[in-house]
Design a protein around this motif. Structure first.
Motif, PDB file in Angstrom:
ATOM      1  N   MET A  30       0.827  -1.213   0.000  1.00 23.44           N
ATOM      2  CA  MET A  30       0.000   0.000   0.000  1.00 23.44           C
ATOM      3  C   MET A  30       0.861   1.262   0.000  1.00 23.44           C
ATOM      4  SD  MET A  30      -3.038  -1.057  -0.259  1.00 23.44           S
ATOM      5  CE  MET A  30      -4.426  -2.093   0.251  1.00 23.44           C
ATOM      6  N   SER A  59      -0.187   6.254  -9.416  1.00 23.73           N
ATOM      7  CA  SER A  59      -0.156   4.798  -9.543  1.00 23.73           C
ATOM      8  C   SER A  59      -1.406   4.178  -8.956  1.00 23.73           C
ATOM      9  CB  SER A  59       1.093   4.231  -8.855  1.00 23.73           C
ATOM     10  OG  SER A  59       1.017   4.419  -7.466  1.00 23.73           O
ATOM     11  N   SER A  60      -1.690   2.971  -9.399  1.00 22.68           N
ATOM     12  CA  SER A  60      -2.841   2.252  -8.852  1.00 22.68           C
ATOM     13  C   SER A  60      -2.448   0.797  -8.644  1.00 22.68           C
ATOM     14  CB  SER A  60      -4.044   2.366  -9.777  1.00 22.68           C
ATOM     15  OG  SER A  60      -3.813   1.657 -10.974  1.00 22.68           O
ATOM     16  N   LEU A  61      -3.055   0.198  -7.641  1.00 23.76           N
ATOM     17  CA  LEU A  61      -2.675  -1.155  -7.226  1.00 23.76           C
ATOM     18  C   LEU A  61      -3.746  -2.162  -7.612  1.00 23.76           C
ATOM     19  CD1 LEU A  61      -0.941  -3.151  -5.435  1.00 23.76           C
ATOM     20  CD2 LEU A  61      -2.422  -2.447  -3.540  1.00 23.76           C
ATOM     21  N   HIS A  62      -3.306  -3.319  -8.089  1.00 25.16           N
ATOM     22  CA  HIS A  62      -4.218  -4.441  -8.316  1.00 25.16           C
ATOM     23  C   HIS A  62      -3.641  -5.627  -7.554  1.00 25.16           C
ATOM     24  CE1 HIS A  62      -6.593  -2.424 -11.484  1.00 25.16           C
ATOM     25  NE2 HIS A  62      -5.497  -1.696 -11.509  1.00 25.16           N
ATOM     26  N   TRP A  63      -4.404  -6.123  -6.608  1.00 26.97           N
ATOM     27  CA  TRP A  63      -3.957  -7.203  -5.743  1.00 26.97           C
ATOM     28  C   TRP A  63      -4.894  -8.386  -5.940  1.00 26.97           C
ATOM     29  CZ3 TRP A  63       0.430  -8.095  -3.437  1.00 26.97           C
ATOM     30  CH2 TRP A  63       0.516  -9.063  -2.435  1.00 26.97           C
ATOM     31  N   ASN A 106      -5.263 -11.320  -4.137  1.00 24.57           N
ATOM     32  CA  ASN A 106      -5.728 -12.109  -2.974  1.00 24.57           C
ATOM     33  C   ASN A 106      -5.162 -13.523  -2.915  1.00 24.57           C
ATOM     34  OD1 ASN A 106      -7.288  -9.995  -2.061  1.00 24.57           O
ATOM     35  ND2 ASN A 106      -9.157 -10.710  -3.055  1.00 24.57           N
ATOM     36  N   PRO A 111     -10.319  -4.358  -6.568  1.00 29.80           N
ATOM     37  CA  PRO A 111      -9.015  -4.579  -7.203  1.00 29.80           C
ATOM     38  C   PRO A 111      -7.831  -4.351  -6.271  1.00 29.80           C
ATOM     39  CG  PRO A 111     -10.442  -3.335  -8.670  1.00 29.80           C
ATOM     40  CD  PRO A 111     -11.151  -3.424  -7.335  1.00 29.80           C
ATOM     41  N   ARG A 146      -9.679   5.062  -1.358  1.00 29.17           N
ATOM     42  CA  ARG A 146      -8.295   5.354  -0.959  1.00 29.17           C
ATOM     43  C   ARG A 146      -8.284   6.282   0.257  1.00 29.17           C
ATOM     44  NH1 ARG A 146      -3.767   6.369  -5.397  1.00 29.17           N
ATOM     45  NH2 ARG A 146      -4.224   4.839  -6.985  1.00 29.17           N
TER      46      ARG A 146
END
Lengths: 363, 363
Positions: free
Chosen positions: A316, A323-327, A329, B21, B287
């Protein structure tokens, strides 16, 4: 409308997340022997367990009788896909998936369509292959080929002799080793009506055979090279009457392009489209297989993608305004693709700086 | 991380779809008396039924002990929100939601912060209000005010006398009727660290009090007006130590702006950000409440949004390469918000043409 996806990994996850806003429902085929971690798609639709030999009719019912079925990978049970085609439309078709599942069928298709690729031999022994192709050369298994798996480079005669003594390798694809300048990929999508859209060529960096970084658009690509890549993919899409997203990996050698591999699906090197294109590859694949008009593939900004390989927890702190995060799981394992970060910037210098910083911080 | 959302409508749905996401889990509070149709959020997380008087401790447990709780609407049970604050962080805070739930508290806050809004009276009878404000004037209930609900315009003395004979209306907010040129809105977001980002002003068109179309950026807005709107919102965000997305509706009168209403949440007039901004309002709200850095609110293209009011089925045929569909899965009812379409274009002429065509086709 309901779409069934064969596979339960991050690509299935991101296709579902892109399709849910359209009001589309999802189901996932979990092959008991392969799809052991279902956490990517949990909560996103019906998960139907299946294993070879079980009833396809029962599976189709368990999936909630989808209107159309698609795949998140080419390494699928082809018999399953072919049988499912008797219940509903499968996009891309079983025939298209078959072409890309086997490395030799893929090469033969490229050759048939006059699409440049590395010279190769098949059903030819190692010594004769070396005589034809020269050294180094690359030995590849016919399937299970992704993330650099099941392939070996033979650099010299000693290695060649050792290998030749141990096995014939005649059932492998043997390719000339290409001293490429860099690797790029083209993501394209074709609708059921034949409409075709291409994203800009993407530049890819691999680490131990696994994609680590993508940058779009690729640097130092002439309009002529871009047009050539699109021409190659158009030939493939039209020859196969292909519907959905197709990914094509290419080697850049000087100002020439050689096709390395195809993937009949959304692709890791297209993840940047979630941040840098009007419509992302996942939504466009869903639109295509659902028979909807495709979305624009226009670039909105220079964009990069950094894979999160074996990173234990969602980073995080690596997030920023650009920027953007894709997680996904998934359970953390070394080198496993657990998520990715997309970056956007006004210029390459700033983009590279951001990605370098994040990569140094993470690895 | 788990985020709880009070409410089960389309705003809760789109916040969850924007947060999934990132690997964030969601829970939804379904107020048994209000949230009767849960189809927007079904499958997206835990749905915890609740009604006033029931245990808050049990609700918090049923929600899966979220790390933070947020709301999709200001018309919430304030006691519930205040009690939940004893279990975890609530963003925006119960105090901020309280300010926006009541029209008079909202007006008093604007007045206190010297933010221009329509002149008003409160706890003053109709005749005296008319003497102060002039006619026409607008009578508004103190709460339950959204989509033009619970408000009446008094145009002349006859109507005034008839109304005055029937009821005192002293417990209502009475406002001068503003002959505005157009309505715009500002969507802003503030992080837990005080970082503030604004989207460009959006131009809105209502039909029978319900938003039908938005266009971003709003046309004919001078940099001075844009700066004034941002200044007003900044004062509000900082005065309230606000965390999350705040929406501010404004009247444009000549080159002046008057604040009409506030909403302590993501807002229908910000739906266009899903297609036309680097980070959409939903992701930025998530966010902010999750304590993460905010995403850039940069415009990527001229963008429009058309609400799908009472449209029975998802209008898949209205989709084009420059539009995207968001469908909420709700049961169709006349005038109900069932989905929206976002449009993108290089210029306003093309944008308006696309939206006119879709609107004519749909209504």
């Amino acid at each position: 409308m309901r779409i069934g996806i064969i596979g339960c990994g991050q690509l299935a996850r991101m296709m579902a997340l892109a399709g849910l806003p359209l009001g589309i429902k999802f189901s996932f085929v979990a092959d008991s022997g392969v799809d052991t971690d279902l956490s990517c798609v949990e909560g996103l639709g019906i998960i139907a367990p299946w294993q070879p030999g079980q009833s396809i009719e029962a599976l189709y019912q368990a999936l909630g009788k989808p209107d159309v079925i698609t795949v998140e990978k080419e390494q699928v049970d082809l018999h399953l896909v072919q049988q499912l085609e008797t219940y509903c439309t499968v996009r891309p078709s079983a025939a298209s998936i078959t072409q890309c599942k086997s490395r030799i069928k893929e090469k033969q298709l490229l050759a048939k369509l006059d699409i440049p690729c590395a010279p190769f031999t098949y059903q030819v022994d190692l010594a004769q292959s070396a005589a034809t192709l020269g050294l180094p050369m690359v030995i590849k298994s016919l399937d299970e080929g992704y993330d650099g798996k099941n392939q070996w480079v033979v650099h010299d005669n000693d290695s060649l002799n050792t290998l030749a003594a141990s096995e014939n390798f005649g059932d492998h694809l043997i390719e000339q080793w290409i001293p490429f300048d860099k690797e790029v990929s083209l993501i394209g999508t074709r609708g059921h009506d034949g409409d075709i859209h291409f994203y800009p060529l993407t530049e890819n960096v691999h680490r131990k055979g696994i994609l680590i970084r993508s940058t779009a658009p690729a640097k130092h690509i002439s309009p002529k090279m871009e047009a050539a890549a699109q021409d190659y993919m158009r030939r493939l899409l039209e020859a196969e009457d292909y519907v959905g997203v197709l990914a094509m990996e290419l080697f850049v050698v000087g100002d020439q392009l050689l096709v390395n591999e195809l993937a009949p699906r959304v692709h890791n090197s297209g993840h940047w489209t979630q941040m840098g294109a009007t419509t992302c590859q996942f939504e466009n694949h869903i639109r295509a297989v659902a028979g909807l008009p495709l979305g624009a593939t226009t670039l909105t900004s220079k964009t990069g993608m950094l894979n999160l390989l074996g990173v234990a927890v969602p980073p995080m702190k690596a997030l920023s305004s650009s920027s953007s995060l894709h997680w996904y799981n998934k359970e953390s394992k070394p080198n496993r693709k657990l998520g990715h970060i997309n970056f956007t910037a006004a210029d390459y210098v700033s983009l590279d700086q951001q990605m370098d910083l994040a990569e140094t911080h993470l690895y």
